[in-house]
Design a protein around this motif. Structure first.
Motif, PDB file in Angstrom:
ATOM      1  N   GLY A  59       0.824  -1.209   0.000  1.00 36.05           N
ATOM      2  CA  GLY A  59       0.000   0.000   0.000  1.00 36.05           C
ATOM      3  C   GLY A  59       0.849   1.246   0.000  1.00 36.05           C
ATOM      4  O   GLY A  59       2.069   1.193  -0.178  1.00 36.05           O
ATOM      5  N   GLU A  60       0.189   2.372   0.195  1.00 36.00           N
ATOM      6  CA  GLU A  60       0.888   3.644   0.198  1.00 36.00           C
ATOM      7  C   GLU A  60       1.207   4.062   1.621  1.00 36.00           C
ATOM      8  O   GLU A  60       0.556   3.628   2.579  1.00 36.00           O
ATOM      9  N   LEU A  61       2.215   4.953   1.731  1.00 36.83           N
ATOM     10  CA  LEU A  61       2.530   5.565   3.020  1.00 36.83           C
ATOM     11  C   LEU A  61       2.135   7.031   2.938  1.00 36.83           C
ATOM     12  O   LEU A  61       2.498   7.730   1.989  1.00 36.83           O
ATOM     13  N   ALA A  62       1.374   7.467   3.954  1.00 38.79           N
ATOM     14  CA  ALA A  62       0.917   8.848   3.932  1.00 38.79           C
ATOM     15  C   ALA A  62       1.307   9.575   5.211  1.00 38.79           C
ATOM     16  O   ALA A  62       1.351   8.973   6.276  1.00 38.79           O
ATOM     17  N   GLY A  63       1.596  10.867   5.071  1.00 43.83           N
ATOM     18  CA  GLY A  63       1.782  11.715   6.238  1.00 43.83           C
ATOM     19  C   GLY A  63       0.516  12.512   6.456  1.00 43.83           C
ATOM     20  O   GLY A  63      -0.228  12.783   5.520  1.00 43.83           O
ATOM     21  N   VAL A  64       0.261  12.897   7.719  1.00 49.15           N
ATOM     22  CA  VAL A  64      -0.894  13.748   8.009  1.00 49.15           C
ATOM     23  C   VAL A  64      -0.367  15.019   8.644  1.00 49.15           C
ATOM     24  O   VAL A  64       0.274  14.965   9.696  1.00 49.15           O
ATOM     25  N   ALA A  65      -0.599  16.142   7.994  1.00 54.74           N
ATOM     26  CA  ALA A  65      -0.065  17.412   8.496  1.00 54.74           C
ATOM     27  C   ALA A  65      -1.216  18.317   8.905  1.00 54.74           C
ATOM     28  O   ALA A  65      -2.023  18.720   8.067  1.00 54.74           O
ATOM     29  N   TYR A  89      -1.695  14.259   3.613  1.00 54.57           N
ATOM     30  CA  TYR A  89      -2.996  14.911   3.804  1.00 54.57           C
ATOM     31  C   TYR A  89      -2.755  16.175   4.595  1.00 54.57           C
ATOM     32  O   TYR A  89      -2.111  16.137   5.650  1.00 54.57           O
ATOM     33  N   ILE A  90      -3.249  17.274   4.129  1.00 53.34           N
ATOM     34  CA  ILE A  90      -3.028  18.549   4.799  1.00 53.34           C
ATOM     35  C   ILE A  90      -4.362  19.155   5.202  1.00 53.34           C
ATOM     36  O   ILE A  90      -5.273  19.272   4.386  1.00 53.34           O
ATOM     37  N   THR A  91      -4.453  19.506   6.483  1.00 53.76           N
ATOM     38  CA  THR A  91      -5.557  20.359   6.903  1.00 53.76           C
ATOM     39  C   THR A  91      -4.935  21.569   7.573  1.00 53.76           C
ATOM     40  O   THR A  91      -4.286  21.431   8.617  1.00 53.76           O
ATOM     41  N   LEU A 111     -10.478  13.106   8.856  1.00 47.15           N
ATOM     42  CA  LEU A 111      -9.602  12.582   7.805  1.00 47.15           C
ATOM     43  C   LEU A 111      -9.704  11.054   7.728  1.00 47.15           C
ATOM     44  O   LEU A 111      -9.811  10.473   6.648  1.00 47.15           O
ATOM     45  N   VAL A 112      -9.660  10.422   8.897  1.00 49.19           N
ATOM     46  CA  VAL A 112      -9.713   8.958   8.922  1.00 49.19           C
ATOM     47  C   VAL A 112     -11.025   8.466   8.324  1.00 49.19           C
ATOM     48  O   VAL A 112     -11.049   7.575   7.476  1.00 49.19           O
ATOM     49  N   ASN A 113     -12.117   9.081   8.749  1.00 50.70           N
ATOM     50  CA  ASN A 113     -13.417   8.627   8.251  1.00 50.70           C
ATOM     51  C   ASN A 113     -13.570   8.868   6.753  1.00 50.70           C
ATOM     52  O   ASN A 113     -14.272   8.139   6.067  1.00 50.70           O
ATOM     53  N   THR A 114     -12.895   9.904   6.261  1.00 49.18           N
ATOM     54  CA  THR A 114     -13.021  10.208   4.840  1.00 49.18           C
ATOM     55  C   THR A 114     -12.121   9.325   3.978  1.00 49.18           C
ATOM     56  O   THR A 114     -12.540   8.786   2.964  1.00 49.18           O
ATOM     57  N   TYR A 115     -10.844   9.181   4.420  1.00 51.80           N
ATOM     58  CA  TYR A 115      -9.869   8.527   3.531  1.00 51.80           C
ATOM     59  C   TYR A 115      -9.485   7.106   3.953  1.00 51.80           C
ATOM     60  O   TYR A 115      -8.744   6.439   3.266  1.00 51.80           O
ATOM     61  N   LYS A 116      -9.947   6.685   5.155  1.00 52.52           N
ATOM     62  CA  LYS A 116      -9.902   5.275   5.567  1.00 52.52           C
ATOM     63  C   LYS A 116      -8.532   4.586   5.531  1.00 52.52           C
ATOM     64  O   LYS A 116      -8.293   3.709   4.700  1.00 52.52           O
ATOM     65  N   ILE A 203      -0.240  15.643  -2.777  1.00 57.58           N
ATOM     66  CA  ILE A 203      -0.803  16.345  -1.625  1.00 57.58           C
ATOM     67  C   ILE A 203      -2.321  16.319  -1.720  1.00 57.58           C
ATOM     68  O   ILE A 203      -2.890  16.574  -2.786  1.00 57.58           O
ATOM     69  N   VAL A 204      -2.964  15.951  -0.633  1.00 60.75           N
ATOM     70  CA  VAL A 204      -4.425  15.971  -0.581  1.00 60.75           C
ATOM     71  C   VAL A 204      -4.839  17.014   0.452  1.00 60.75           C
ATOM     72  O   VAL A 204      -4.455  16.918   1.608  1.00 60.75           O
TER      73      VAL A 204
END
Ligand SMILES: Cc1cc2nc3c(=O)[nH]c(=O)nc-3n(C[C@H](O)[C@H](O)[C@H](O)COP(=O)(O)OP(=O)(O)OC[C@H]3O[C@@H](n4cnc5c(N)ncnc54)[C@H](O)[C@@H]3O)c2cc1C
Ligand SMILES: Cc1cc2nc3c(=O)[nH]c(=O)nc-3n(C[C@H](O)[C@H](O)[C@H](O)COP(=O)(O)OP(=O)(O)OC[C@H]3O[C@@H](n4cnc5c(N)ncnc54)[C@H](O)[C@@H]3O)c2cc1C
Lengths: 362, 284, 434
Positions: A59-65, A89-91, A111-116, A203-204
């Motif tokens: 799978g992919e590795l994502a950072g959450v900023a 993922y940036i908010t 974020l979790v609920n949206t992108y799972k 970037i999302v």
């Protein structure tokens, strides 16, 4: 009864089918801890570990900023890419300018609920622990704290290993039937991956609909540690500590002298706090600070398990003790059987000379 | 004001032994203590009560034996104690524990007045997760204040509270509204020694004992093993450091030579540290 | 100026204090029990033998929930020399009875359980509270106690001192003298943890069966003392004790003795692979009958170790403690029922009842033993060596005829003590044993 560890595990080995709606959960996420203009190194360490997990899972590795300033979050994203992330993922919202539990929990759960994600990793820092607990409860999922090892088992499940019972045992914990699987890891447990500044990623951006008026908790002030006399033991690179073997409060000055020459912090075992030789914020061990310095020098400390668990993360543990059978020699790397009150001043002098001689030479 | 303090009875980790073959905990003869972190929470709660009036209720979930810790908490000066005990709770992880405790806190609220503050310790020494506090806060909708090192102004009429909490790299001063959940940082204030009158009162006090139903818990699927998403698959003893400390040979060496030798070994083991030390020294 | 008045205050929550407080509370008296440890048993040496009878008299149903380790089916009495032991073993299946007579227990757990029963019986129990001094009125009558907790004194009609061997409260109040080195033994003890199945295999046990080893001989280096080993469920208690006076005169530490005992080939293999926890040192009052102090006075009674009630020859202590505690309490209850004061004159009834019980009878029977052993050190040194040599001669099959072997054994004995010595020893023992 509480705590994650219910050893014996009558359900060990039991695995029900993952409910249908969780099957869409994919990829490994790492929360990028960012405060006061800096990324906490633990987040980068976690990216290194997350990379391995993501590769195992295909799978992919994502950072959450999460933060208040969009430009800064882009920088965070770039750091995440450099350290192995494929996505960030940036908010970026004003309410996220400083860490507060409420808005951060909101942002993260949304974020979790949206992108799972399948796995969510956070640093076991005070911030990470504060956030992880409320995110996990909101999502009603499992969370394994302070992991020392992460792996993927044959059934694609996260096997999170952590110490339990004060370090006497390790246990491996799985989260069944719920996603994401959450874990926190203490700083310095995982090694820092090599940065590759050439790496880039996707970037999302995600907006959070939350206004300052809706948030109950306000930050009144922030007092950085460097402006106060507070001990900064946890993050110190070099720590010198003393125990009852020093015999008197006056002798404790010898510990401070060495720490000063080495530019390190100083601390002590719990009995010294109880005797009033040092303040509580200087206590090292299970009920005091956990430290992970590069160099830890323990003088006149026996090395009781409660002390041991607080210092074991040090890269090099050096012990000075008169008793060759003292338990500290079981886990120190380097030791000398000597009277600390005599040896410390000599060692301090030796360092002092070396450092000044070299300076002149250089 | 009404304060609830959650405490936990834990085995004294200093005395835990591991079965050499089965790698299970050998509990025989291992004394139990109140989780040391919880004592800081209890002391902060007692101080708050002494300052503002009201009552402190201590709550624990655990086996019937956990009553001992509650009685001890009463000896320190708490006013009331509730033991939540039921075999359904066995095997609870943090999620299930925070569920059961939050239900009991709600019940405590119905019985003796809604709590203004709920305290927990920073974490426990056996589970070590630091999640039960935040879990309770979430479930009860309390404002969450973790790692609190000092409690400042509290205005019961305006329902506000100010605290200092440990944050990354510094101390954060926060203001929020009551009711709040506070987890207390270690090393704040040592627990007091209860007065004789408190001890006598504690010795006689009845500990309120609730099972799940009495605490108003009906959804048993949220409790114990069933309510716990995490499961322990394997317990094992850590690999000890293979080698013991390498000891400097002190024979026929002067202390000065030994110090030199130690410094050299340190520089060897930690390449780069010498440079850092020099850089530091250069600043002074 | 005081908090409140109790019918009785009991100082200490060991077997003696618990038995006393339990009996008083069961009879409906208002009792306060004060214990300095964090909980009853927290200050007590671990691992011991419980003699069921004394407890049964208080609590016939104690087996239902008391934390008992193993019931004893085998007793080994060893005479040891440097690398052997000669011994007597007695094992019987009839010890596997419905209500066994002797159990191994772990004191910290047992005392805690016992104390919980005391509380359930209605006594007020305060732990972590040390009695600092007895409160007396102007006539010297004991009327209550002061503690180390902040607050006033507490009053009671009678104070029962069950404070164990050190008995500082009683000493400070001048009720009794300081301990004499010739009257106390210092025992050290360790718990060696081993998995249950290893213990079962090593000692040939099944289920809750247990073994006791009592040993004497050269292990005490000629001093008066004994060593012991008890099997618990998941641990083995080993210890050794010697008279304090002997230890001082010989400049030997009891921990060195314990190390030597554990290293003895007969013991070492029994402990192999165990994990040691809890090293404890404790005094045992072994002065016997002659060391028993004044047992009662105006408003006070003394019970258990504090009253020197230990039968050193049979290694009995806790049963004498429980029995004296019970009898003291029964005396108080008896006086209360008759509405009589707890004066010295009335409390003399306690001594009369004790005299009629096994406690005083046994102590009297063995009153000569402590002195006998002290004056005849060879009992513990010479005889074990001779016995060991005799066994060697007898068991070795080496072409020497049996009559010659018998002759050699007898010569050995005579050479060591001479006929007069042997007859004298036999006579001394018989007299002391009477
Ligand atoms: C619930 C609980 C939590 C605890 N938490 C902590 C904790 O967070 N941190 C902590 O430290 N402890 C903690 N403790 C206490 C811990 O168990 C030990 O008691 C404590 O660490 C011992 O401190 P020490 O090593 O300074 O003293 P000691 O154990 O007394 O050791 C002194 C050492 O100094 C040596 N020595 C003596 N003279 C000299 C000399 N001249 N030169 C050199 N060496 C000498 C001795 O050989 C000995 O090894 C906790 C205990 C409990 C029960
Ligand atoms: C190594 C060893 C092995 C033994 N083995 C056996 C055995 O196998 N079987 C057997 O029957 N006996 C055995 N004994 C003897 C037995 O332990 C004692 O006879 C028995 O414990 C006496 O009970 P006690 O209640 O009088 O005193 P203790 O058990 O000593 O209890 C006294 C209590 O009083 C408390 N206390 C003291 N002073 C104060 C104060 N000022 N204020 C408040 N509390 C106070 C103490 O904390 C303690 O809990 C052994 C003794 C030793 C040392």
């Amino acid at each position: 009864m509480s705590g994650t560890a219910h050893a014996g595990g009558s359900r060990a080995g039991m695995r029900k089918e993952l409910p249908e709606h969780f099957k869409a959960y994919r990829h490994v996420w790492v929360f990028m801890e960012y405060e006061h203009g800096a990324i906490h190194p633990v987040s980068l360490e976690l990216l290194g570990e997350g990379r391995k997990l993501a590769d195992r899972l295909g799978g992919e590795l994502a950072g959450v900023a999460l933060g208040g300033d969009h430009g800064q979050m882009i920088e965070v994203a770039n750091a995440a890419f450099a350290h192995g992330a494929d996505v960030t993922y940036i908010t970026a919202e004003p309410v996220l300018a400083h860490y507060r539990n409420e808005p951060y929990t909101r942002a993260m759960t949304e974020l979790v609920n949206t992108y799972k994600p399948e796995i969510l990793l956070l640093g076991a820092t005070v911030l990470g622990r504060d956030l992880a607990g409320s995110v996990a409860t909101t999502l009603l999922t499992g969370l394994t704290a302070d992991c020392t090892e992460l792996a993927i088992d044959a059934e694609r499940s996260l096997a999170a290993t952590r110490p339990t019972f004060g370090g006497s045992l390790l246990c491996t914990i799985h989260t069944l039937n719920v996603r994401p699987q959450m874990a926190t890891v203490r700083p310095r447990v995982m090694s820092m991956p090599k940065a590759d500044p050439q790496r880039t990623g996707r970037i999302v951006e995600h907006r959070l609909d939350l206004r300052e008026e809706d948030i109950v908790t306000k930050v009144l002030r922030f007092l950085p540690d460097r402006d106060s006399n507070k001990a900064q033991l946890a993050y110190a690179d070099i720590v010198v500590a003393g125990g009852l073997g020093l015999r008197s409060a006056e002798n404790f000055q010898l510990v401070r002298n060495l720490a000063e020459v080495l530019g390190g912090e100083w601390g002590g075992s719990r009995p010294l706090v109880q005797k009033g030789w040092i303040t509580a914020d200087r206590q090292i061990g299970q009920t005091g600070r956990t430290i992970r310095p590069r160099l830890y020098i323990a003088a006149g400390i026996s090395g009781a398990i409660q002390h041991r668990v607080g210092v074991e993360g040090a890269d090099l543990i050096v012990a000075i003790n008169t008793d060759p059978t003292a338990p500290i020699f079981d886990f120190a790397h380097l030791g000398i059987v000597a009277d600390a009150t005599e040896f410390l001043p000599i060692l301090t002098d030796t360092f002092r000379k070396r450092l000044s001689v070299n300076r002149l030479a250089g | 004001m009404h304060i609830v303090v959650c405490i936990k009875q834990v085995p004294d980790s200093a005395q835990i032994r591991v079965h050499p073959v089965h790698n299970t905990i050998m509990r025989q003869g291992v004394p139990t203590i109140i989780n040391p972190y919880d004592l800081f929470a209890l002391e902060e709660a007692l101080r708050l009560r002494d300052r503002l009036g009201g009552a402190v209720t201590v709550l624990t979930m655990g086996p019937p034996m956990a009553e001992d810790s509650l009685r001890k908490a009463l000896t320190f000066g708490a006013d009331r104690a509730v033991l939540l005990t039921d075999r359904f709770f066995a095997g609870s992880d943090t999620l299930a524990t925070s569920y059961a405790l939050s239900m009991a806190i709600q019940k405590i609220g119905e019985s003796w007045g809604t709590p203004d503050v709920v305290f927990t310790g920073k974490q426990t020494i056996d589970g070590d997760t630091a999640q039960v506090g935040p879990g309770i806060a979430r479930r009860l909708g309390l404002n969450q204040l973790t790692y609190v090192s000092a409690i400042g102004a509290v205005d019961l009429a305006a329902r506000t509270i100010e605290v200092s909490r440990r944050a990354e790299g510094g101390v954060q001063e926060l203001a929020t509204r009551l009711p709040a959940l506070i987890t207390v940082l270690e090393g704040t204030s040592e627990i007091r020694r209860g007065r004789l009158a408190d001890a006598l009162r504690a010795a006689r006090a009845e500990v309120t004992v609730w099972n799940a139903a009495q605490a108003g818990i009906t959804e048993m699927t949220k409790c114990g093993l069933r309510g716990s998403p995490t499961v322990v698959k394997n317990v094992f003893a850590p690999k000890g450091r293979a080698t013991k400390a390498s000891l400097l040979d002190t024979r026929e060496k002067t202390p000065g030579e030994l110090a030199e030798a130690m410094m050299a070994r340190i520089f060897d083991a930690l390449p780069g540290i010498e440079g850092d030390l020099l850089a530091h020294a250069a600043q002074y | 100026m005081s908090l409140e008045v109790f019918d009785a205050i009991v100082i200490g929550a060991g077997p003696a204090g618990n038995a006393a407080a339990y009996t008083l509370a069961k009879s409906g008296l208002k009792v306060l029990q004060l214990e300095r440890g964090e909980y009853a048993g927290s200050k007590n040496v671990q691992g011991a033998i419980l003699y069921a009878d004394a407890l049964e008299k208080l609590m016939p149903d104690f087996r239902e929930d008391a934390p008992l380790e193993r019931h004893i089916v085998e007793q080994r009495m060893w005479m040891m020399d440097d690398n052997s032991h000669t011994g007597m073993h007695y094992r019987s299946d009839s010890f596997n009875e419905e209500k066994p007579n002797r159990y191994t227990i772990i004191r910290s757990q047992f005392d805690r359980w016992f104390n919980r029963r005391v509380r359930e019986a209605g006594a007020v129990v305060l732990c972590e509270t040390t009695v600092t001094e007895l409160l007396k009125d102007t006539n010297g009558r004991v009327i209550g106690v002061k503690t180390d907790r902040h607050g006033d004194a507490i009053l009671a009609d009678v104070v029962i001192l069950a404070e164990g061997v050190n008995g500082l409260v009683g000493q400070r109040a001048g009720l009794r003298q300081e301990l004499q080195p010739a009257h106390v033994a210092l025992a050290v003890k360790e718990m060696h943890f081993l998995p249950e199945e290893v213990i079962a295999a090593r000692f040939n046990l099944k289920g809750d069966e247990g073994v006791v080893i009592e040993a004497m001989g050269t292990i005490t280096k000629g001093m008066v003392g004994t060593a012991f080993l008890y099997t618990n469920r998941e641990s083995i208690s080993v210890g050794i004790g010697c008279m304090v006076q002997d230890l001082a005169e010989n400049r030997v530490s009891s921990s060195a003795l314990l190390e030597a005992f554990k290293a003895h080939p007969s013991i070492r293999s029994l402990l192999e692979g165990s994990e040691v926890r809890e090293y404890a040192a404790h005094l045992i009052p072994e002065g016997g009958y002659k060391a028993v102090p004044q047992l009662y006075g105006e408003g006070w009674l003394v019970v258990g170790d504090a009253a020197h009630f230990v039968n050193a020859v049979h290694r009995e202590g806790s049963n004498l403690a429980m029995t004296s505690g019970r009898i003291a309490a029964e005396t108080v209850v008896w006086l209360k029922r008759r509405r009589e004061a707890c004066s010295a004159e009335n409390l003399a009834e306690y001594r009369r009842r004790l005299e009629a019980s096994f406690v005083m009878k046994d102590l009297k029977k063995y009153r000569g033993i402590p002195a006998l052993l002290h004056r005849n050190k060879h009992f513990l040194d010479l005889y074990p060596r001779i016995a060991s040599r005799a066994a060697q001669i007898w068991l070795r099959v080496d072409g020497v005829d049996k009559r010659s072997k018998e002759g050699e054994i007898v010569r050995d004995l005579r050479a060591a003590r001479g006929w007069r010595g042997l007859v004298g020893d036999a006579f001394k023992v018989a007299r002391a044993w009477r």
